[in-house]
Scaffold this motif. Structure first.
Motif, PDB file in Angstrom:
ATOM      1  N   LEU A 115      -2.173  13.764   6.342  1.00 21.38           N
ATOM      2  CA  LEU A 115      -1.166  13.110   5.507  1.00 21.38           C
ATOM      3  C   LEU A 115      -0.873  13.951   4.267  1.00 21.38           C
ATOM      4  O   LEU A 115       0.288  14.110   3.864  1.00 21.38           O
ATOM      5  CB  LEU A 115      -1.635  11.709   5.109  1.00 21.38           C
ATOM      6  N   LEU A 116      -1.925  14.502   3.654  1.00 23.31           N
ATOM      7  CA  LEU A 116      -1.742  15.373   2.497  1.00 23.31           C
ATOM      8  C   LEU A 116      -0.933  16.604   2.872  1.00 23.31           C
ATOM      9  O   LEU A 116      -0.032  17.027   2.121  1.00 23.31           O
ATOM     10  CB  LEU A 116      -3.093  15.789   1.933  1.00 23.31           C
ATOM     11  N   CYS A 117      -1.233  17.194   4.025  1.00 21.00           N
ATOM     12  CA  CYS A 117      -0.509  18.386   4.471  1.00 21.00           C
ATOM     13  C   CYS A 117       0.961  18.082   4.703  1.00 21.00           C
ATOM     14  O   CYS A 117       1.836  18.884   4.352  1.00 21.00           O
ATOM     15  CB  CYS A 117      -1.133  18.929   5.753  1.00 21.00           C
ATOM     16  N   LEU A 135      -7.481  18.890  -4.058  1.00 19.14           N
ATOM     17  CA  LEU A 135      -8.809  19.055  -3.474  1.00 19.14           C
ATOM     18  C   LEU A 135      -9.244  17.707  -2.917  1.00 19.14           C
ATOM     19  O   LEU A 135      -9.284  16.708  -3.642  1.00 19.14           O
ATOM     20  CB  LEU A 135      -9.807  19.529  -4.534  1.00 19.14           C
ATOM     21  N   GLU A 136      -9.570  17.675  -1.640  1.00 18.60           N
ATOM     22  CA  GLU A 136     -10.063  16.460  -0.987  1.00 18.60           C
ATOM     23  C   GLU A 136     -11.552  16.637  -0.707  1.00 18.60           C
ATOM     24  O   GLU A 136     -11.955  17.622  -0.091  1.00 18.60           O
ATOM     25  CB  GLU A 136      -9.300  16.218   0.317  1.00 18.60           C
ATOM     26  N   TYR A 186       0.829  -1.214   0.000  1.00 22.05           N
ATOM     27  CA  TYR A 186       0.000   0.000   0.000  1.00 22.05           C
ATOM     28  C   TYR A 186       0.859   1.258   0.000  1.00 22.05           C
ATOM     29  O   TYR A 186       0.572   2.220  -0.713  1.00 22.05           O
ATOM     30  CB  TYR A 186      -0.936   0.006   1.207  1.00 22.05           C
ATOM     31  N   LEU A 187       1.900   1.268   0.812  1.00 24.68           N
ATOM     32  CA  LEU A 187       2.863   2.368   0.824  1.00 24.68           C
ATOM     33  C   LEU A 187       3.974   2.031  -0.160  1.00 24.68           C
ATOM     34  O   LEU A 187       4.698   1.055   0.030  1.00 24.68           O
ATOM     35  CB  LEU A 187       3.455   2.543   2.229  1.00 24.68           C
ATOM     36  N   ARG A 188       4.122   2.866  -1.189  1.00 26.61           N
ATOM     37  CA  ARG A 188       5.086   2.536  -2.242  1.00 26.61           C
ATOM     38  C   ARG A 188       6.186   3.571  -2.400  1.00 26.61           C
ATOM     39  O   ARG A 188       7.178   3.292  -3.069  1.00 26.61           O
ATOM     40  CB  ARG A 188       4.340   2.376  -3.570  1.00 26.61           C
ATOM     41  N   THR A 189       6.021   4.744  -1.802  1.00 23.73           N
ATOM     42  CA  THR A 189       7.033   5.787  -1.969  1.00 23.73           C
ATOM     43  C   THR A 189       7.426   6.364  -0.612  1.00 23.73           C
ATOM     44  O   THR A 189       6.635   6.380   0.340  1.00 23.73           O
ATOM     45  CB  THR A 189       6.522   6.921  -2.874  1.00 23.73           C
ATOM     46  N   GLU A 190       8.652   6.845  -0.541  1.00 22.88           N
ATOM     47  CA  GLU A 190       9.198   7.315   0.727  1.00 22.88           C
ATOM     48  C   GLU A 190       8.473   8.533   1.300  1.00 22.88           C
ATOM     49  O   GLU A 190       8.263   8.608   2.523  1.00 22.88           O
ATOM     50  CB  GLU A 190      10.687   7.627   0.561  1.00 22.88           C
ATOM     51  N   PRO A 191       8.066   9.526   0.489  1.00 21.23           N
ATOM     52  CA  PRO A 191       7.367  10.681   1.084  1.00 21.23           C
ATOM     53  C   PRO A 191       6.097  10.303   1.831  1.00 21.23           C
ATOM     54  O   PRO A 191       5.822  10.847   2.905  1.00 21.23           O
ATOM     55  CB  PRO A 191       7.065  11.565  -0.136  1.00 21.23           C
ATOM     56  N   TRP A 192       5.321   9.380   1.283  1.00 19.32           N
ATOM     57  CA  TRP A 192       4.096   8.973   1.971  1.00 19.32           C
ATOM     58  C   TRP A 192       4.421   8.131   3.197  1.00 19.32           C
ATOM     59  O   TRP A 192       3.705   8.195   4.202  1.00 19.32           O
ATOM     60  CB  TRP A 192       3.177   8.214   1.028  1.00 19.32           C
ATOM     61  N   ARG A 193       5.485   7.358   3.141  1.00 14.32           N
ATOM     62  CA  ARG A 193       5.878   6.597   4.333  1.00 14.32           C
ATOM     63  C   ARG A 193       6.274   7.544   5.461  1.00 14.32           C
ATOM     64  O   ARG A 193       5.902   7.326   6.618  1.00 14.32           O
ATOM     65  CB  ARG A 193       7.028   5.640   4.002  1.00 14.32           C
ATOM     66  N   ARG A 194       7.014   8.591   5.132  1.00 20.80           N
ATOM     67  CA  ARG A 194       7.381   9.568   6.158  1.00 20.80           C
ATOM     68  C   ARG A 194       6.140  10.223   6.754  1.00 20.80           C
ATOM     69  O   ARG A 194       6.082  10.517   7.950  1.00 20.80           O
ATOM     70  CB  ARG A 194       8.315  10.626   5.572  1.00 20.80           C
ATOM     71  N   ALA A 195       5.118  10.454   5.909  1.00 14.37           N
ATOM     72  CA  ALA A 195       3.880  11.057   6.407  1.00 14.37           C
ATOM     73  C   ALA A 195       3.183  10.134   7.410  1.00 14.37           C
ATOM     74  O   ALA A 195       2.730  10.578   8.473  1.00 14.37           O
ATOM     75  CB  ALA A 195       2.953  11.376   5.239  1.00 14.37           C
ATOM     76  N   VAL A 196       3.090   8.844   7.083  1.00 17.00           N
ATOM     77  CA  VAL A 196       2.444   7.887   7.987  1.00 17.00           C
ATOM     78  C   VAL A 196       3.215   7.794   9.300  1.00 17.00           C
ATOM     79  O   VAL A 196       2.620   7.699  10.386  1.00 17.00           O
ATOM     80  CB  VAL A 196       2.338   6.502   7.318  1.00 17.00           C
ATOM     81  N   GLU A 197       4.532   7.833   9.221  1.00 13.67           N
ATOM     82  CA  GLU A 197       5.357   7.741  10.427  1.00 13.67           C
ATOM     83  C   GLU A 197       5.261   9.003  11.284  1.00 13.67           C
ATOM     84  O   GLU A 197       5.521   8.961  12.489  1.00 13.67           O
ATOM     85  CB  GLU A 197       6.805   7.480  10.039  1.00 13.67           C
ATOM     86  N   ALA A 198       4.879  10.122  10.669  1.00 13.75           N
ATOM     87  CA  ALA A 198       4.861  11.400  11.392  1.00 13.75           C
ATOM     88  C   ALA A 198       3.503  11.775  11.962  1.00 13.75           C
ATOM     89  O   ALA A 198       3.426  12.425  13.007  1.00 13.75           O
ATOM     90  CB  ALA A 198       5.350  12.520  10.461  1.00 13.75           C
ATOM     91  N   VAL A 199       2.419  11.405  11.269  1.00 10.27           N
ATOM     92  CA  VAL A 199       1.085  11.883  11.668  1.00 10.27           C
ATOM     93  C   VAL A 199       0.484  10.961  12.735  1.00 10.27           C
ATOM     94  O   VAL A 199       0.298   9.769  12.492  1.00 10.27           O
ATOM     95  CB  VAL A 199       0.141  11.956  10.447  1.00 10.27           C
TER      96      VAL A 199
END
Length: 295
Positions: free
Chosen positions: A134-136, A122-123, A20-33
């Motif tokens: 996560l988007l932010c 736009l969400e 589900y997580l395929r790229t590093e920027p989104w992984r960092r978001a999940v780890e941070a939020v």
């Protein structure tokens, strides 16, 4: 007790291992939020073996509450349009109307957006605000606009986002109409299941001055009684593409013109979906199309 930092790291690892997580920027978001900040009001859990499904509140401080916040499951946060976990004791037999979507679906949709730095999103459906956060984290607050139909839900999301240090543009309104004041958008994502793609999402008036500017749309499409949701849309001069994620079947009730509305139009063309996948989840996911969401 396992800390929330450890739980976030573990969740990110599990989502990456599951594809589900395929790229590093989104992984960092999940780890941070911190997802638990968006569930401080508690959530409802289904009562086992209840028919029809009964729900009971689970509040912060309950054994296992923090761990449940980081489980890959959708957590119901509102029932019957107004009832939140803190309002009720015991069991309730009403239908869920808002929830925090299972993280694997949230990040899968975000990954499918294929955003790059500087793009405006736009969400549709703010929900708890977790998806918005996560988007932010990925793009920056100024590039995120999120629409929610329920004023109380939006206020709770605003407060939780503030605790996490985020201040995106939050709008209370009908998400089916989009939000032209923040247009043009590079990406549109929605977290409430719909049976149709509103033409307002595609025919963005602000794009008339940007004819070569493509938009990518990721939609959680709720299937009708025949387990299908299909149709056509008018040809538009704006290039766009859509990713569909099939949700659980729901009775066919439209709050905007269905795709079939355009059948027979001289400018119609069949929608060429770039990706189709199935997600069957019972009570999971959004239940209102105006922007009340599961995120």
């Amino acid at each position: 007790m396992t800390s929330d930092v450890e739980l976030r790291t573990r969740l990110a690892g599990d989502l990456a291992a599951g594809g589900y997580l395929r790229t590093e920027p989104w992984r960092r978001a999940v780890e941070a939020v911190p997802r638990q900040e968006f569930l401080r009001g508690g959530f409802f859990e289904p009562v086992r073996d209840s028919v029809p499904t009964a729900w009971r509140p689970v509040m912060p401080g309950t054994d296992g509450w923090l761990e449940r916040c980081y489980a890959d499951e959708s957590l119901v946060t509102q029932i019957a349009g107004t009832i939140v976990p803190g309002d009720y004791r015991g069991e309730i037999l009403r239908a869920p109307t808002s929830s925090s979507t299972m993280p694997s679906l949230v990040v899968r949709m975000h990954e499918d957006l294929q955003v790059v730095d500087g793009q405006r999103v736009l969400e549709i459906g703010t929900g708890t605000g977790y998806s918005t956060a996560l988007l932010c984290h990925r793009l920056g607050d100024d590039l995120v606009t999120s629409v929610e139909v329920d004023q109380e839900v939006s206020l709770r999301a605003r407060n939780a986002l503030g605790v996490c240090g985020h201040g995106p543009n939050l709008v209370v309104g009908n998400g089916l109409l989009g939000h032209k004041d923040g247009a043009p958008y590079d990406r549109i994502t929605m977290t409430c299941g719909v049976l149709e793609i509103p033409p307002e999402w595609i025919a963005d008036p602000a794009r008339r001055n940007h004819p070569g500017h493509p938009v990518r749309l990721v939609v959680l499409l709720r299937a009708g009684p025949a387990h299908r949701a299909r149709g056509r849309h008018r040809h538009r001069p704006v290039p766009w593409r859509a990713d569909l994620l099939h949700a659980c079947p729901t009775p066919a009730s439209a709050t905007a013109r269905p795709l079939s509305h355009y059948a027979g139009h001289p400018e119609e063309r069949s929608t060429r979906w770039t990706k189709t996948s199935r997600w069957n989840s019972g009570q999971r996911g959004g239940t209102r199309c105006g922007g009340r969401s599961a995120s």
